[in-house]
Design a protein around this motif. Sequence first.
Motif, PDB file in Angstrom:
ATOM      1  N   ALA A  21       0.840  -1.202   0.000  1.00 41.43           N
ATOM      2  CA  ALA A  21       0.000   0.000   0.000  1.00 41.43           C
ATOM      3  C   ALA A  21       0.875   1.253   0.000  1.00 41.43           C
ATOM      4  O   ALA A  21       1.915   1.284   0.679  1.00 41.43           O
ATOM      5  CB  ALA A  21      -0.897  -0.007   1.228  1.00 41.43           C
ATOM      6  N   GLN A  43      -2.589   5.668   0.371  1.00 41.07           N
ATOM      7  CA  GLN A  43      -3.593   4.603   0.597  1.00 41.07           C
ATOM      8  C   GLN A  43      -3.658   4.235   2.076  1.00 41.07           C
ATOM      9  O   GLN A  43      -4.736   4.015   2.623  1.00 41.07           O
ATOM     10  CB  GLN A  43      -3.231   3.371  -0.235  1.00 41.07           C
ATOM     11  CG  GLN A  43      -3.611   3.508  -1.697  1.00 41.07           C
ATOM     12  CD  GLN A  43      -3.092   2.343  -2.525  1.00 41.07           C
ATOM     13  OE1 GLN A  43      -2.001   1.808  -2.247  1.00 41.07           O
ATOM     14  NE2 GLN A  43      -3.848   1.963  -3.544  1.00 41.07           N
ATOM     15  N   THR A  44      -2.495   4.174   2.704  1.00 42.23           N
ATOM     16  CA  THR A  44      -2.475   3.834   4.128  1.00 42.23           C
ATOM     17  C   THR A  44      -3.244   4.874   4.937  1.00 42.23           C
ATOM     18  O   THR A  44      -4.015   4.540   5.833  1.00 42.23           O
ATOM     19  CB  THR A  44      -1.011   3.767   4.637  1.00 42.23           C
ATOM     20  OG1 THR A  44      -0.262   2.961   3.746  1.00 42.23           O
ATOM     21  CG2 THR A  44      -0.932   3.200   6.044  1.00 42.23           C
ATOM     22  N   THR A  79      -5.626   7.047   3.826  1.00 41.08           N
ATOM     23  CA  THR A  79      -7.066   7.129   3.530  1.00 41.08           C
ATOM     24  C   THR A  79      -7.817   5.837   3.895  1.00 41.08           C
ATOM     25  O   THR A  79      -8.981   5.887   4.252  1.00 41.08           O
ATOM     26  CB  THR A  79      -7.290   7.436   2.037  1.00 41.08           C
ATOM     27  OG1 THR A  79      -6.571   6.466   1.267  1.00 41.08           O
ATOM     28  CG2 THR A  79      -6.834   8.833   1.677  1.00 41.08           C
ATOM     29  N   ARG A  80      -7.132   4.673   3.786  1.00 42.63           N
ATOM     30  CA  ARG A  80      -7.863   3.410   4.016  1.00 42.63           C
ATOM     31  C   ARG A  80      -7.694   2.851   5.429  1.00 42.63           C
ATOM     32  O   ARG A  80      -8.498   2.042   5.868  1.00 42.63           O
ATOM     33  CB  ARG A  80      -7.368   2.352   3.020  1.00 42.63           C
ATOM     34  CG  ARG A  80      -7.420   2.809   1.564  1.00 42.63           C
ATOM     35  CD  ARG A  80      -8.541   2.130   0.820  1.00 42.63           C
ATOM     36  NE  ARG A  80      -8.685   2.670  -0.520  1.00 42.63           N
ATOM     37  CZ  ARG A  80      -8.248   2.063  -1.619  1.00 42.63           C
ATOM     38  NH1 ARG A  80      -7.640   0.904  -1.530  1.00 42.63           N
ATOM     39  NH2 ARG A  80      -8.438   2.621  -2.806  1.00 42.63           N
TER      40      ARG A  80
END
Lengths: 475, 295
Positions: B200, B204-205, B207-208
């Motif tokens: 990731a 991404q880390t 936001t997710r």
Amino acid sequence: MSLTVLFASKGRESDRVTAGFCRVIVVALVLGAVVTGAVWASGGQEPAPDGPAYEGQTVNVVAFALAGIDEIREQLPVFEEQYGIDVEFEEVSMGAMRDKMQVDFAAGTKQIDVALSSIHLTPTLIARNEIAPLDEFLSSDLVDPELLAWDDFTTAARENIVFPTELGGSDTRIWGLPHDVLVQGLIYRKSIYEKYGLSVPDTLEELMENARIINEGESANGLYGISLRSLRSPQIIWAWGQIFRAVGGRYFVDYPNDLRPTMDSDEAVEALRMFKEFFEYSPPGSENQAYTEVVSQLSNGTAAQTLDDIMYSRWIEDPEESVAPDDWGYAPIPLGEDVTYDDVAFGPSVSMSNHWVINADISDAEKQAAFLFVQWVTSKPLFEQMTESGAMTGILTRTSMYEASSGEAWAEAHYNAQQNASKFFRPKLPEWPQLSDELQERVSKVVIGELTPEQAAQEVQEAFTEILKDVGYIQ
Amino acid sequence: MQLKQRIRTRRLLIPAVSVLILINALPMTLLVHMSVTDWGQSLAMDAAKPFVGLENFAHLLSQARFWRSGLVTLIWILGSLLLQLPLGLAIALVLARASRRNLVMATPFKYVIVLPLVTAPIVVGVMWRFMMFNATGGALNAFLRALGGQGIDWLGRDWALFSVILTDVWEHTPLFVMMLFAGLQSLPNELFEAARCDGASGLQTITRITIPLLTPVIYVVVVIRFIDLMRWIVTIYIMTGGGPGASTEIWNVYLYRLMFSRFEVSTGAAMALFLIVISLLMSIVFVRVTTRTNE
């Protein structure tokens, strides 16, 4: 069975904790009640046996930061020693002062015996019966003629403390003793006027032209034509009101007899138009500025002139604060074109007074002590002392202060302005704060171009009419 | 048995509830009384006040100024929150990263960043009005001119609301930083390591994983700030007085003017009550959403 016993009887740990907590609460409440009762019953300090009633009293005084207040605070032991009266002196900000007075006086907490009020707040306090008239005290044995020196107060100072007991009534009283008298005038840089061959203006149009010429010649160097207050607060009315009166404007048809507003008059529109135009020759960012910014702009060489309080001399003539301490000239407020002094309601300049008032709700002995304090704090010897030390530079409350400062340009201007000054800077109506609030918003909106002068005048007229109808002054 | 237990439990609340009633209920009752009676221009409690029902509320709601200041309040609250949340989160992430790597500057930075939060609001107002936003001598315009640009009339008609929001951002973003940083510290490392193993990206880390896990903390800090913004007045009153015109007149400035400039005590009380109810309702909504998210 008491609540605590009920809780304690259960024997569980949690119940014991609750019971203990309850006991603490009950004991605290009982103690509180006892202490409160004792204070209530004592009714303040007892006068000394055989001594005057005021002896041993404590006078609680609240004031806001004004010229001379620091010196007064330093001199308090002299008063305390002389009369055997203790003084609790609290200084707060001007805004906090207004709020504190209203809440304390209205709620009857009696935490304030003497307060520094102003000409625009006093009518409201009178209407609410929250302050005591001083007439009886001024004709009593408490008066020390050497201290009071009544005739030494300037005429404007004396007029500013006289208010009718009812709006429009002929029964007037004295509601305080004056701390200061503030007057407005034109304050300008003499060297800049000389540089551009300008003469001291007699009319507002000439003043506008002077501002334009200075602005054209100097704005590239960071010096602008004029600086005026514009903060959306009573300060914008202070500034705009000068122009309004100078062009012959009046708030009402015939104050105080006929209170139909005349805020949509040609004079009101003209005053709004001129006020906005002055800001075209002002330093950038002047749309919402207080007196602090105006003084700063004059002192740091950003503005060449202002129409404002002559008291500014105490800062702009200070070599440590001003870039041109010896360069200031003072003149009366110029009038509108074809306007004479006869046309101007109450004079183009104004006198604004802060004065010491006494809480109406305190005991007679406390009032006596309060009066003695007020007499002392406005006394001729104290003012002489403060004038000598420079604490009252820019202010003339007494004729002796003028004599001590004669030869100073500001003192001459101040004294002359007082002769033509209006004591009706703001109409002395209890509802003036509401009217003023409406006016502040519209004048400010004209300055920033959100309303035209005509629109603003119309809106103010409607707002004034609604408020005055609500309170029954007009049909 | 259960009933006895419930009674005993509730009895434990009596002392606390009594104190709460003393502290809160009495002033609230007085406020309600003021809002449904006519106090005229006086705060004195020495005479019977005529009952007027909901007249004061009707009068308040009929004022165009009330709705206009409501709009300004909405922009003030949304503007402040929408700037402070991402900024606070970004700083908290940087700070968390710096802490994990034991960077020397991380600790002193943590102390420095809370300075605005502990500064008295009156000082903040004076500082920003005279030293930062002053059009002729302020630091911001000096900076802009040094860059070759033109000065901005920060407290003028077009910029005043933005300027007071900016001041609030400066003053209160540290609260977001502190709370989000604390939240970040409590997140399990395993998830981030797993995400890294799965390839990731950093974005991404965040936001997710980070933001979803931080959501409860975000809700809490947003609720705190929302309530705070609803009752805020000091810096605005000092910097602009609600002007120029009415450009920065939020509900609280209007309320202050009603009570202390215009002496319209009963209308002011009605408005105060209205603001309390709005704050309470919004807080309940936030708390419910937070609880649901946690579940």
